[in-house]
Write an enzyme that holds these catalytic residues in place. Structure first.
Site, PDB file in Angstrom:
ATOM      1  N   HIS A   1      61.237  40.136  13.408  1.00 54.11           N
ATOM      2  CA  HIS A   1      60.949  41.551  13.663  1.00 54.11           C
ATOM      3  C   HIS A   1      60.190  41.715  14.980  1.00 54.11           C
ATOM      4  O   HIS A   1      60.470  42.619  15.769  1.00 54.11           O
ATOM      5  CB  HIS A   1      60.104  42.132  12.523  1.00 54.11           C
TER       6      HIS A   1
ATOM      7  N   HIS B   1      61.797  35.652   9.037  1.00 55.66           N
ATOM      8  CA  HIS B   1      62.269  37.041   9.041  1.00 55.66           C
ATOM      9  C   HIS B   1      61.236  37.959   9.686  1.00 55.66           C
ATOM     10  O   HIS B   1      61.562  38.803  10.528  1.00 55.66           O
ATOM     11  CB  HIS B   1      62.551  37.477   7.602  1.00 55.66           C
ATOM     12  N   GLU B   2      59.974  37.791   9.297  1.00 49.41           N
ATOM     13  CA  GLU B   2      58.925  38.660   9.835  1.00 49.41           C
ATOM     14  C   GLU B   2      58.694  38.403  11.319  1.00 49.41           C
ATOM     15  O   GLU B   2      58.488  39.336  12.101  1.00 49.41           O
ATOM     16  CB  GLU B   2      57.626  38.448   9.048  1.00 49.41           C
TER      17      GLU B   2
ATOM     18  N   GLU C   1      66.328  45.439   9.397  1.00 46.50           N
ATOM     19  CA  GLU C   1      66.154  44.421   8.377  1.00 46.50           C
ATOM     20  C   GLU C   1      67.303  43.411   8.405  1.00 46.50           C
ATOM     21  O   GLU C   1      67.091  42.200   8.297  1.00 46.50           O
ATOM     22  CB  GLU C   1      66.057  45.069   6.988  1.00 46.50           C
TER      23      GLU C   1
END
Length: 268
Positions: free
Chosen positions: A129, A125-126, A188
């Site tokens: 980004h 997920h990070e 997100e």
């Protein structure tokens, strides 16, 4: 005066929402900074964090985090970038990735993301980004919003508008709750979608993402703010969306199983 104010407000709206590019999922983005600029910001921020926060030196913990991270990084498109990974000793249940190839993981996260697949959910997920240039998008949008509000304030001052401070306060709230916070939630959600694909390709079970967010909800103890006033989707919204995405991620995971699943274990 009314016409001038309308024009200024339209210009503010334009500055806050200029469209220059598209994200990997096709969402419009405003990007005012180059990749080089963002990488320099990421490097400076990461170096500052290393100087001011306690770095974990446990070989087993670092090997575990690096094992998971490397599998995810291997699935990134484009030229291979050397990523620096640092584990910080902190009770924070968090991790981050910065432009330029920098990843930080707090040891508090390991108590909530308590399996390799769950930790991979967060790390993918990070990294997503960064892949989607969300950092660039955020600082660009903040800059544009700031310019717009300053321009509006100047115009109101030139026209000697009554209740100028009240108008500016209302505009500020509108910018925060109408633009910045929902925009953060869109990022997100996009990182959730991209991260799920990334972790599945890397050989981590996408179903673990659902278990992770149940753990996150339990760890937060219901202390999350209402979704309307948060830059993150609520835990329930996240779980619901990730559940829907399992059908697309599962085949990618099954394909990765043919190549051999990652053997990342946390030795003590």
């Amino acid at each position: 005066m009314k016409l001038k104010l309308i024009l200024i407000l339209l210009m503010t709206s334009f500055l806050g929402g200029c469209l220059f590019d598209k994200s990997p999922t096709g969402r419009h983005q405003a990007l005012l900074y180059s990749e080089q600029d963002m990488a320099a910001m990421g490097k400076t921020s990461f170096e500052q964090m290393i100087k001011t926060q306690q770095v974990n030196r446990n070989p087993a913990v670092n090997a575990y985090v690096n094992c998971i991270t490397q599998r995810i990084i291997n699935e990134l498109p484009g030229p291979k970038l050397h990523w620096q990974v640092v584990v910080f000793d902190s009770p924070q249940v968090n991790a981050f990735a910065l432009p330029g190839g920098y990843i930080g993981v707090y040891t508090g996260l390991l108590r909530v993301a308590n399996t390799p697949d769950q930790l991979a959910t967060v790390l993918a997920h990070e990294v997503a980004h960064v892949l989607a240039q969300h950092g660039n998008e955020q600082v660009s949008r903040a800059q544009a919003t700031d310019w717009g509000l300053k321009l509006t304030d100047w115009a109101l001052g030139q026209a000697e508008t009554e209740h100028r401070q009240l108008v500016m306060a209302a505009l500020g709230l509108g910018a925060e709750y109408g633009v910045i916070l929902p925009f953060g939630r869109a990022q997100e959600t996009e990182a959730d979608v991209m991260g799920l694909t990334l972790m599945a390709k890397a050989g981590f079970n996408p179903k673990a993402s659902i278990a992770l967010w149940h753990n996150m909800a339990k760890a937060s103890g219901g202390a999350n703010p209402p979704e309307l006033l948060s830059t993150h989707p609520s835990n329930d919204s996240r779980i619901e969306e990730l559940t829907k995405l399992q059908r697309e991620a599962e085949p990618l995971y099954r394909q990765s199983m043919k190549q051999g699943l990652p053997q990342c274990r946390l030795g003590r």
